[in-house]
Design a protein around this motif. Structure first.
Motif, PDB file in Angstrom:
ATOM      1  N   GLN A  87     -17.593 -27.290  15.722  1.00 33.76           N
ATOM      2  CA  GLN A  87     -18.215 -26.348  16.546  1.00 33.76           C
ATOM      3  C   GLN A  87     -18.730 -25.820  15.496  1.00 33.76           C
ATOM      4  O   GLN A  87     -20.440 -25.185  15.404  1.00 33.76           O
ATOM      5  CB  GLN A  87     -17.881 -25.139  16.299  1.00 33.76           C
ATOM      6  N   PHE A  88     -19.156 -26.499  14.380  1.00 30.30           N
ATOM      7  CA  PHE A  88     -20.717 -26.212  13.422  1.00 30.30           C
ATOM      8  C   PHE A  88     -21.989 -27.236  13.739  1.00 30.30           C
ATOM      9  O   PHE A  88     -21.728 -28.501  13.297  1.00 30.30           O
ATOM     10  CB  PHE A  88     -20.186 -26.916  11.920  1.00 30.30           C
ATOM     11  N   PRO A  89     -23.109 -26.471  13.920  1.00 31.99           N
ATOM     12  CA  PRO A  89     -24.226 -27.489  13.707  1.00 31.99           C
ATOM     13  C   PRO A  89     -24.501 -28.012  12.489  1.00 31.99           C
ATOM     14  O   PRO A  89     -25.479 -28.684  12.458  1.00 31.99           O
ATOM     15  CB  PRO A  89     -25.184 -26.456  14.156  1.00 31.99           C
ATOM     16  N   ASP A  90     -24.404 -27.145  11.426  1.00 33.17           N
ATOM     17  CA  ASP A  90     -24.344 -27.644  10.093  1.00 33.17           C
ATOM     18  C   ASP A  90     -23.171 -27.764   9.168  1.00 33.17           C
ATOM     19  O   ASP A  90     -22.394 -27.281   9.988  1.00 33.17           O
ATOM     20  CB  ASP A  90     -25.607 -27.569   9.513  1.00 33.17           C
ATOM     21  N   ALA A  91     -22.800 -28.467   8.046  1.00 33.51           N
ATOM     22  CA  ALA A  91     -21.854 -27.868   6.769  1.00 33.51           C
ATOM     23  C   ALA A  91     -21.798 -26.590   6.893  1.00 33.51           C
ATOM     24  O   ALA A  91     -22.285 -25.928   6.170  1.00 33.51           O
ATOM     25  CB  ALA A  91     -22.119 -29.036   5.536  1.00 33.51           C
ATOM     26  N   PRO A  92     -20.071 -26.466   7.347  1.00 37.47           N
ATOM     27  CA  PRO A  92     -19.927 -25.415   6.451  1.00 37.47           C
ATOM     28  C   PRO A  92     -20.279 -24.656   5.221  1.00 37.47           C
ATOM     29  O   PRO A  92     -19.974 -25.866   4.637  1.00 37.47           O
ATOM     30  CB  PRO A  92     -18.503 -24.820   6.511  1.00 37.47           C
ATOM     31  N   PHE A  93     -19.908 -23.579   4.698  1.00 41.87           N
ATOM     32  CA  PHE A  93     -20.673 -23.477   3.572  1.00 41.87           C
ATOM     33  C   PHE A  93     -19.230 -23.457   2.326  1.00 41.87           C
ATOM     34  O   PHE A  93     -19.222 -23.641   0.888  1.00 41.87           O
ATOM     35  CB  PHE A  93     -20.712 -21.974   3.263  1.00 41.87           C
ATOM     36  N   THR A  94     -18.364 -23.698   3.418  1.00 43.28           N
ATOM     37  CA  THR A  94     -16.449 -23.993   2.421  1.00 43.28           C
ATOM     38  C   THR A  94     -16.915 -24.929   2.560  1.00 43.28           C
ATOM     39  O   THR A  94     -15.247 -25.692   2.064  1.00 43.28           O
ATOM     40  CB  THR A  94     -15.642 -23.429   2.861  1.00 43.28           C
ATOM     41  N   LEU A  95     -17.613 -26.733   3.233  1.00 48.07           N
ATOM     42  CA  LEU A  95     -17.192 -27.615   2.435  1.00 48.07           C
ATOM     43  C   LEU A  95     -16.635 -28.337   1.305  1.00 48.07           C
ATOM     44  O   LEU A  95     -16.168 -29.252   1.260  1.00 48.07           O
ATOM     45  CB  LEU A  95     -18.890 -28.559   2.802  1.00 48.07           C
ATOM     46  N   GLN A  96     -17.051 -27.984   0.568  1.00 47.15           N
ATOM     47  CA  GLN A  96     -16.517 -28.183  -0.812  1.00 47.15           C
ATOM     48  C   GLN A  96     -15.492 -28.090  -1.592  1.00 47.15           C
ATOM     49  O   GLN A  96     -14.375 -28.985  -1.584  1.00 47.15           O
ATOM     50  CB  GLN A  96     -17.420 -26.641  -2.449  1.00 47.15           C
ATOM     51  N   ARG A  97     -14.731 -26.944  -1.095  1.00 44.07           N
ATOM     52  CA  ARG A  97     -13.672 -27.101  -0.733  1.00 44.07           C
ATOM     53  C   ARG A  97     -12.100 -27.611  -0.199  1.00 44.07           C
ATOM     54  O   ARG A  97     -11.814 -27.611   0.117  1.00 44.07           O
ATOM     55  CB  ARG A  97     -13.195 -25.467  -1.099  1.00 44.07           C
ATOM     56  N   LEU A  98     -13.118 -27.676   1.153  1.00 44.38           N
ATOM     57  CA  LEU A  98     -12.438 -28.516   2.259  1.00 44.38           C
ATOM     58  C   LEU A  98     -12.587 -29.749   1.845  1.00 44.38           C
ATOM     59  O   LEU A  98     -11.177 -30.200   2.241  1.00 44.38           O
ATOM     60  CB  LEU A  98     -13.437 -28.285   3.194  1.00 44.38           C
ATOM     61  N   CYS A  99     -13.148 -30.772   1.161  1.00 48.12           N
ATOM     62  CA  CYS A  99     -13.188 -32.193   0.487  1.00 48.12           C
ATOM     63  C   CYS A  99     -12.374 -31.682  -0.337  1.00 48.12           C
ATOM     64  O   CYS A  99     -11.257 -32.599  -0.462  1.00 48.12           O
ATOM     65  CB  CYS A  99     -13.799 -32.191   0.580  1.00 48.12           C
ATOM     66  N   GLU A 100     -12.159 -31.009  -1.240  1.00 47.40           N
ATOM     67  CA  GLU A 100     -11.152 -30.685  -1.903  1.00 47.40           C
ATOM     68  C   GLU A 100      -9.566 -31.143  -1.260  1.00 47.40           C
ATOM     69  O   GLU A 100      -8.689 -31.614  -2.288  1.00 47.40           O
ATOM     70  CB  GLU A 100     -10.819 -30.018  -2.895  1.00 47.40           C
ATOM     71  N   VAL A 101      -9.446 -30.119  -0.690  1.00 41.64           N
ATOM     72  CA  VAL A 101      -8.410 -29.968   0.211  1.00 41.64           C
ATOM     73  C   VAL A 101      -7.776 -30.947   0.853  1.00 41.64           C
ATOM     74  O   VAL A 101      -6.332 -31.127   0.181  1.00 41.64           O
ATOM     75  CB  VAL A 101      -8.106 -28.472   0.940  1.00 41.64           C
ATOM     76  N   LEU A 102      -8.782 -31.667   1.411  1.00 38.39           N
ATOM     77  CA  LEU A 102      -8.167 -32.559   2.770  1.00 38.39           C
ATOM     78  C   LEU A 102      -7.777 -34.192   1.435  1.00 38.39           C
ATOM     79  O   LEU A 102      -7.432 -35.204   1.552  1.00 38.39           O
ATOM     80  CB  LEU A 102      -9.730 -33.424   2.655  1.00 38.39           C
ATOM     81  N   VAL A 103      -8.686 -34.349   0.147  1.00 36.80           N
ATOM     82  CA  VAL A 103      -8.885 -35.120  -0.641  1.00 36.80           C
ATOM     83  C   VAL A 103      -7.121 -35.383  -1.699  1.00 36.80           C
ATOM     84  O   VAL A 103      -6.505 -36.011  -1.742  1.00 36.80           O
ATOM     85  CB  VAL A 103      -9.556 -35.500  -1.214  1.00 36.80           C
ATOM     86  N   ASP A 104      -7.311 -34.010  -1.774  1.00 34.05           N
ATOM     87  CA  ASP A 104      -5.899 -33.858  -3.014  1.00 34.05           C
ATOM     88  C   ASP A 104      -4.897 -32.817  -2.085  1.00 34.05           C
ATOM     89  O   ASP A 104      -5.191 -31.268  -2.184  1.00 34.05           O
ATOM     90  CB  ASP A 104      -5.645 -32.832  -3.887  1.00 34.05           C
ATOM     91  N   ASP A 105      -4.343 -33.621  -0.790  1.00 40.57           N
ATOM     92  CA  ASP A 105      -3.674 -32.178   0.337  1.00 40.57           C
ATOM     93  C   ASP A 105      -2.488 -32.137   0.170  1.00 40.57           C
ATOM     94  O   ASP A 105      -2.166 -31.409  -0.094  1.00 40.57           O
ATOM     95  CB  ASP A 105      -3.348 -33.535   1.283  1.00 40.57           C
ATOM     96  N   THR A 106      -1.596 -33.151  -1.133  1.00 41.91           N
ATOM     97  CA  THR A 106      -0.256 -32.434  -0.776  1.00 41.91           C
ATOM     98  C   THR A 106      -0.557 -31.543  -2.897  1.00 41.91           C
ATOM     99  O   THR A 106       0.546 -31.279  -3.251  1.00 41.91           O
ATOM    100  CB  THR A 106       0.183 -33.298  -1.849  1.00 41.91           C
ATOM    101  N   GLY A 107      -1.118 -31.535  -3.406  1.00 42.55           N
ATOM    102  CA  GLY A 107      -1.377 -30.937  -5.046  1.00 42.55           C
ATOM    103  C   GLY A 107      -1.340 -29.490  -4.654  1.00 42.55           C
ATOM    104  O   GLY A 107       0.282 -28.778  -5.177  1.00 42.55           O
ATOM    105  N   CYS A 108      -1.790 -28.623  -3.431  1.00 44.51           N
ATOM    106  CA  CYS A 108      -1.239 -27.270  -3.684  1.00 44.51           C
ATOM    107  C   CYS A 108      -0.761 -27.208  -2.589  1.00 44.51           C
ATOM    108  O   CYS A 108       0.253 -25.647  -3.098  1.00 44.51           O
ATOM    109  CB  CYS A 108      -2.780 -26.217  -3.923  1.00 44.51           C
TER     110      CYS A 108
END
Length: 185
Positions: A87-108
């Motif tokens: 639904q996003f026309p551009d990257a959400p402003f939470t992109l950085q945290r989104l990528c962090e969570v998706l890379v380190d999915d079992t961390g937190c």
């Protein structure tokens, strides 16, 4: 910050990902793109490419059928999260945290329901950010003409001069001594 070589490697990984038919596993190079965005917060790739990579990673991390979560709203939350990203026309402003969570999915988030709730919080927003120029590490690689210097601020510490009291201001020790004498009297 990154080098020109990293940029080329990331762009090649995104191109290979876009050319492949529904990848079962994401390559380490494509995960490197997410890791880079998570570490730097730099949205320097075309949103359509990044969006499809994020969508594939979401689908990879959020399986449809989790036996231990049958009695929860996991399936509904999973569907909502997967439908929110396109639904996003551009990257959400939470992109950085989104990528962090998706890379380190079992961390937190050890459990899938907690992971999907965190992702929902990151995706249930309205604000977006524009694509930025790619940051370069060495001085030999100048930034592009339209590079925004505020996109990657350099922190500097400036020595602040000690505050000085006006010449006619009383000294703190004398004020305290006068206050003590008044209370004793």
């Amino acid at each position: 910050m990154a080098t020109e070589e990293e940029r080329k490697k990331h762009e090649a990984a995104l191109s290979a990902f876009a050319a492949s038919p529904v990848p079962a596993n994401l390559s380490p190079d494509t995960l490197d793109v997410l890791r880079f965005v998570g570490e730097t917060g730099c949205n320097c790739y075309p949103w359509s490419s990044l969006q499809s990579l994020l969508q594939a990673r979401l689908e990879q991390l959020l399986p449809e059928d989790v036996e231990s979560l049958k009695d929860t709203d996991y399936a509904t939350d999973r569907t909502t999260a997967l439908e929110a990203l396109p639904q996003f026309p551009d990257a959400p402003f939470t992109l950085q945290r989104l990528c962090e969570v998706l890379v380190d999915d079992t961390g937190c988030y050890q459990r899938k329901d907690k992971l999907v709730w965190a992702l929902l919080k990151l995706l249930c927003i309205n604000s977006t950010i524009a694509t930025q120029p790619f940051p370069y590490e060495s001085a030999g690689e100048p930034p592009t003409e339209n590079a925004a210097p505020s996109a990657f601020p350099v922190e500097t510490q400036m020595a602040m001069p000690a505050p000085t009291a006006p010449a006619d201001a009383p000294e703190p020790e004398k004020e305290q001594q006068a206050a003590t004498e008044q209370t004793a009297a």
